[in-house]
Motif scaffolding. Structure first.
Motif, PDB file in Angstrom:
ATOM      1  N   SER A   5      -2.870  -7.559  16.831  1.00  0.00           N
ATOM      2  CA  SER A   5      -3.801  -6.445  16.970  1.00  0.00           C
ATOM      3  C   SER A   5      -3.639  -5.334  16.242  1.00  0.00           C
ATOM      4  N   PHE A   6      -2.086  -4.659  16.273  1.00  0.00           N
ATOM      5  CA  PHE A   6      -1.857  -3.824  15.638  1.00  0.00           C
ATOM      6  C   PHE A   6      -2.134  -3.958  14.070  1.00  0.00           C
ATOM      7  N   ALA A   7      -1.883  -4.936  13.664  1.00  0.00           N
ATOM      8  CA  ALA A   7      -2.092  -5.282  12.145  1.00  0.00           C
ATOM      9  C   ALA A   7      -3.433  -5.052  11.939  1.00  0.00           C
ATOM     10  N   THR A   8      -4.404  -5.374  12.685  1.00  0.00           N
ATOM     11  CA  THR A   8      -5.923  -5.304  12.512  1.00  0.00           C
ATOM     12  C   THR A   8      -6.274  -3.879  12.464  1.00  0.00           C
ATOM     13  N   SER A  44       7.763 -10.076   2.470  1.00  0.00           N
ATOM     14  CA  SER A  44       8.971 -10.062   2.059  1.00  0.00           C
ATOM     15  C   SER A  44       9.315  -9.579   0.429  1.00  0.00           C
ATOM     16  N   THR A  45       8.361 -10.296  -0.408  1.00  0.00           N
ATOM     17  CA  THR A  45       8.481  -9.905  -1.886  1.00  0.00           C
ATOM     18  C   THR A  45       8.196  -8.438  -2.076  1.00  0.00           C
ATOM     19  N   ALA A  46       6.697  -8.054  -1.309  1.00  0.00           N
ATOM     20  CA  ALA A  46       6.389  -6.852  -1.301  1.00  0.00           C
ATOM     21  C   ALA A  46       7.495  -5.735  -0.893  1.00  0.00           C
ATOM     22  N   ARG A  47       8.256  -6.034   0.247  1.00  0.00           N
ATOM     23  CA  ARG A  47       9.231  -5.046   0.753  1.00  0.00           C
ATOM     24  C   ARG A  47      10.227  -4.609  -0.381  1.00  0.00           C
ATOM     25  N   SER A  48      10.592  -6.093  -1.124  1.00  0.00           N
ATOM     26  CA  SER A  48      11.703  -5.752  -2.264  1.00  0.00           C
ATOM     27  C   SER A  48      11.174  -5.061  -3.523  1.00  0.00           C
ATOM     28  N   TYR A  71       7.311  -2.970   6.510  1.00  0.00           N
ATOM     29  CA  TYR A  71       8.359  -2.943   7.555  1.00  0.00           C
ATOM     30  C   TYR A  71       7.427  -3.139   8.897  1.00  0.00           C
ATOM     31  N   PHE A  72       6.445  -2.521   9.248  1.00  0.00           N
ATOM     32  CA  PHE A  72       5.875  -2.915  10.590  1.00  0.00           C
ATOM     33  C   PHE A  72       5.570  -4.183  10.545  1.00  0.00           C
ATOM     34  N   GLN A  73       4.646  -4.642   9.680  1.00  0.00           N
ATOM     35  CA  GLN A  73       4.219  -6.279   9.668  1.00  0.00           C
ATOM     36  C   GLN A  73       5.366  -7.374   9.762  1.00  0.00           C
ATOM     37  N   LEU A  74       6.501  -6.760   9.316  1.00  0.00           N
ATOM     38  CA  LEU A  74       7.591  -7.955   9.386  1.00  0.00           C
ATOM     39  C   LEU A  74       8.406  -7.522  10.621  1.00  0.00           C
ATOM     40  N   GLY A  75       7.790  -6.857  11.409  1.00  0.00           N
ATOM     41  CA  GLY A  75       8.558  -6.503  12.746  1.00  0.00           C
ATOM     42  C   GLY A  75       9.940  -5.507  12.710  1.00  0.00           C
ATOM     43  N   GLN A  76      10.065  -4.846  11.552  1.00  0.00           N
ATOM     44  CA  GLN A  76      11.172  -3.984  11.381  1.00  0.00           C
ATOM     45  C   GLN A  76      10.744  -2.548  11.879  1.00  0.00           C
ATOM     46  N   ASP A 161      -1.664   3.861   8.221  1.00  0.00           N
ATOM     47  CA  ASP A 161      -2.297   2.703   8.465  1.00  0.00           C
ATOM     48  C   ASP A 161      -1.367   1.577   7.669  1.00  0.00           C
ATOM     49  N   GLY A 162      -1.935   0.321   8.048  1.00  0.00           N
ATOM     50  CA  GLY A 162      -0.875  -0.757   7.722  1.00  0.00           C
ATOM     51  C   GLY A 162      -1.262  -1.522   6.269  1.00  0.00           C
TER      52      GLY A 162
END
Length: 165
Positions: A5-8, A44-48, A71-76, A161-162
């Motif tokens: 729900s957070f991602a939404t 992960s690619t986007a993060r890199s 980071y948020f969406q990866l749970g970090q 926002d995300g």
């Protein structure tokens, strides 16, 4: 509220993202590649790519926002928190406060989340963001007297926002 729900909610805030894009100075290849990877769901690619863009000296609010979202969406959550805190010194502080509320929810720190959402719902925030923050506050269970979330943080920043700009 579940993490999905957070991602939404992050996606819903994209109404505010065009202002961030306007600040992007020409962009870097890594930043643009990070946005493309995000849009393809390759977090992960986007993060890199975003981290490489930052290491190369790109340090705009748009990059910070996108990095925080990834980071948020990866749970970090700790990394997301640190990046969103950096946005507090920009004109995007209200959005940073909102995102910090989401991060605190993700970390299970309900009282800290409430404080960030209250700040994001303040008069300095754009109407859309204020409504989203108030919706988050309405959805939170009432605080119980004498309980604390144990976060131990003195918070002074805000969220965004995300979704990449």
């Amino acid at each position: 509220m579940r993490l999905s729900s957070f991602a939404t909610i992050f996606v819903a805030l994209m109404v505010l993202a065009p202002a961030l894009v306007a600040e992007e100075p020409g962009g870097s290849a890594d930043f643009e590649s990070g946005v493309a990877a995000f849009e393809e769901g390759e977090l992960s690619t986007a993060r890199s790519h975003f981290e490489r863009a930052r290491d190369a000296g790109l340090n705009t609010p748009s990059l910070l926002y996108n990095l925080g979202v990834v980071y948020f969406q990866l749970g970090q959550h700790d990394l997301a928190e640190a990046v969103f805190l950096e946005l507090l010194d920009t004109r995007h502080a209200p959005l940073a406060r909102y995102n910090l509320g989401l991060v605190m929810q993700g970390k299970g720190h309900r009282n800290a989340a409430r404080r960030w959402f209250e700040q994001a719902a303040g008069p300095a925030s754009p109407d859309t963001l204020r409504r989203l923050a108030l919706r988050q506050l309405d959805g939170m269970a009432p605080e119980r007297s004498g309980t604390a979330d144990g976060s131990g943080y003195l918070l002074a920043a805000g969220g965004h926002d995300g979704r990449p700009c």
